[in-house]
Design an enzyme around this catalytic site. Structure first.
Site, PDB file in Angstrom:
ATOM      1  N   GLY A   1       0.864  -1.179   0.000  1.00 19.44           N
ATOM      2  CA  GLY A   1       0.000   0.000   0.000  1.00 19.44           C
ATOM      3  C   GLY A   1       0.902   1.231   0.000  1.00 19.44           C
ATOM      4  O   GLY A   1       2.128   1.108  -0.172  1.00 19.44           O
TER       5      GLY A   1
ATOM      6  N   HIS B   1       2.035  27.811 -19.243  1.00 19.06           N
ATOM      7  CA  HIS B   1       3.120  27.127 -19.934  1.00 19.06           C
ATOM      8  C   HIS B   1       4.462  27.701 -19.510  1.00 19.06           C
ATOM      9  O   HIS B   1       4.584  28.909 -19.378  1.00 19.06           O
ATOM     10  CB  HIS B   1       2.959  27.327 -21.451  1.00 19.06           C
ATOM     11  CG  HIS B   1       4.065  26.702 -22.241  1.00 19.06           C
ATOM     12  ND1 HIS B   1       4.164  25.344 -22.424  1.00 19.06           N
ATOM     13  CD2 HIS B   1       5.125  27.268 -22.884  1.00 19.06           C
ATOM     14  CE1 HIS B   1       5.246  25.086 -23.162  1.00 19.06           C
ATOM     15  NE2 HIS B   1       5.847  26.236 -23.442  1.00 19.06           N
TER      16      HIS B   1
END
Ligand SMILES: Cc1cc2nc3c(=O)[nH]c(=O)nc-3n(C[C@H](O)[C@H](O)[C@H](O)COP(=O)(O)OP(=O)(O)OC[C@H]3O[C@@H](n4cnc5c(N)ncnc54)[C@H](O)[C@@H]3O)c2cc1C
Length: 499
Positions: free
Chosen positions: A215, A478
């Protein structure tokens, strides 16, 4: 540690009748609006929020320090060490970035641990400050319920150091006692067989480590120690690692872990753990049904966590349990009027700090008679801070199909993202699961750089029921890793730009 109220007791009575700052009532007469048992992220968040609603709040914590598992032996120390590992990785590749002369860096493990401990200490102090700021009565001791309320007032019994017992009167109780690591039958934690507690205090980086359980906790420690040069073996009983994640994430991180030299074994059933002269020998049945053995210096058992519901006086109440965890309604109320449960002790909620904190805010709102929105299981982000990271929210592709959705999937690899190239971190992808009929985004699954940060956008998208079309026309700056989400939304319609 200084606590408030002064809790040195004799024959069941407080020895101080001093007035608590900010209240007009002498302590002995105080009936709190809400008393919280357990000062982890669930408990302290509930306490602060209740105080913000101007309720009179007491917080009972048996440890001298607030913060619970999360701050002391969970989220914070592991992420601190994982950040050290990230720096270490960068240093090892410094020459690729044109930085020369680093040579062969060496790891000062003691200094690494010291930094981790300093982070914990800073935030524990911060919590003390917040308790004072919000005039929350901090009571050091072990809290237990005594039974149902009498005339609307509950009595919580607090056992302080020295076994002295004192009653705290309160209109509502919130149980927030958290969880502890499960052990395999017949094993006990020591300096070789470790849980999250012992592994965080090891004096040296082990040469070899077997991790039972893949996990988030097992995977993070595996990732961390592999970076520091440990020979790591993972033994997972289920057919895939990080089994709550989308299948494609499990598959890809398995490939990447193997590439890093981690020995990943799924469908592996541990049969026996034996001590050797220098370490441990684990016998397991592998995925083909063949018996195998593996030796290591240390063994981490990361097979889940049990709720601390044992010695809380629940037998005196109507509170119902499900596999040792407390059943609650959508306002976090138990079956006993005036008693709430939040955090890791609650049934059917993932054991995560942010879920605990939110369930605490919900309980506080309910008690204060303020509006709240229940926890939605399909809006909980799950983060695994491995290298590379995993961040996910909502339905996996399989879950969406099982729920009867006609599913459309978009997938975009980080290899096409310019910021990922700048970071030199190209592994992984963003996967978007959408409903074909209305375009609603049902799930987002990220494996890659900063996935645990990127997932925040997806959580907001799901919360606001965003559609693929809306998100395809949402401007992402960007160059950022977040643009990979924009491309993945586009990919649902077969229209990614950069792939
Ligand atoms: C190694 C590891 C890493 C983790 N990493 C993350 C992560 O990155 N992100 C994330 O979201 N989650 C993570 N978790 C899970 C997270 O730590 C838990 O979900 C969170 O701590 C639960 O909060 P809680 O307040 O319910 O319980 P806890 O944090 O366990 O706090 C419970 C508190 O109650 C006290 N207490 C117990 N019984 C009594 C009593 N009867 N009287 C008084 N006090 C009592 C305890 O001393 C403790 O301080 C991690 C867990 C582990 C083990």
């Amino acid at each position: 540690m200084k606590t408030w109220p002064p809790f040195k007791l004799s024959s069941g009575r407080r020895c101080s009748q001093k007035q608590r700052p900010g209240t007009e009532f002498p302590l002995a007469e105080t009936i709190y609006d809400v008393t919280i048992i357990g000062g982890g992220p669930a408990g302290y968040t509930a306490a602060i929020r209740a105080a913000e609603y101007e309720l009179k709040v007491a917080l009972i914590e048996e440890s001298a320090k607030l913060g619970g598992t999360c701050l002391h032996v969970g989220c914070i120390p592991t992420k601190a060490l994982l950040f050290n590992a990230e720096i270490w990785d960068h240093l090892k590749h410094a020459a690729e970035f044109g930085i020369e002369g680093i040579g062969a860096p060496t790891l000062n493990w003691a200094a690494v641990l010291q930094r981790k401990n300093a982070i914990i200490a800073k935030h524990a102090k911060g919590l003390d400050f917040l308790m004072k700021k919000h005039k929350i009565a901090r009571i050091e001791g072990y809290g237990r319920l005594t039974g149902p309320a009498l005339d609307g007032v509950h009595t919580v019994e607090v056992t302080a150091a020295g076994s002295e017992i004192s009653p705290v009167k309160t209109k509502n109780v919130i149980l927030a006692t958290g969880s502890e690591a499960k052990m395999l039958p017949g094993l006990e934690a020591d300096d070789r067989i470790l849980t999250n507690i012992e592994i965080l205090a090891m004096e040296q980086v082990p040469k070899s480590l077997i991790v039972i359980g893949a996990g988030a906790v097992g995977m993070e420690f595996a990732s961390l120690f592999r970076t520091f040069g440990t020979e790591v073996t993972i033994l997972e009983f289920l057919p895939r690692v990080v089994p709550v994640e989308d299948e494609e994430i499990s598959k890809e991180i398995t490939r990447l872990f193997k590439k890093r030299g981690i020995d990943v074994n799924t469908s592996a059933k541990v049969e026996k753990v034996e001590r050797t002269e220098t370490g441990l020998k684990v016998t397991y049945i592998d995925q083909n049904g063949n018996p195998k053995t593996k030796e290591s210096e240390k063994l981490l058992v990361a097979v889940g966590r049990a709720g601390r519901t044992n010695d809380l006086g629940l037998e005196n109440t109507r509170i119902e349990l499900e596999r040792g965890l407390i059943k609650v309604n959508e306002a976090q109320e138990t079956a006993e009027p005036g008693v709430f449960a939040i955090g890791d002790i609650v049934a059917r909620l993932p054991q995560l700090a942010h879920v605990g904190a939110m369930s605490g805010m919900i309980a506080a709102a309910k008690i204060a008679g303020r509006p709240f929105r229940p926890v939605r299981r399909d809006r909980i982000p799950g983060c695994t801070y491995t290298e590379p990271q995993i961040g996910s929210v909502g339905l996996t592709e399989t879950q969406a199909k099982e729920k009867g959705y006609e599913v459309k999937v978009g997938k975009f690899p980080f290899a096409g993202n310019s910021k990922a190239t700048i970071l030199g971190s190209h592994d992984g992808f963003v996967k978007v699961v959408a409903d074909a009929k209305y375009g609603e985004i049902l799930g987002v699954h990220i494996l890659g750089p900063q996935a645990t940060e990127l997932i925040a956008e997806a959580v907001a998208v799901l919360e606001l029921e965003g559609t693929v079309e809306e998100l395809m026309f949402t401007i992402h700056a960007h160059p950022t890793l977040a643009e990979s989400l924009l491309d993945a939304y586009g990919a649902v319609e077969g229209m990614a730009i950069n792939a």
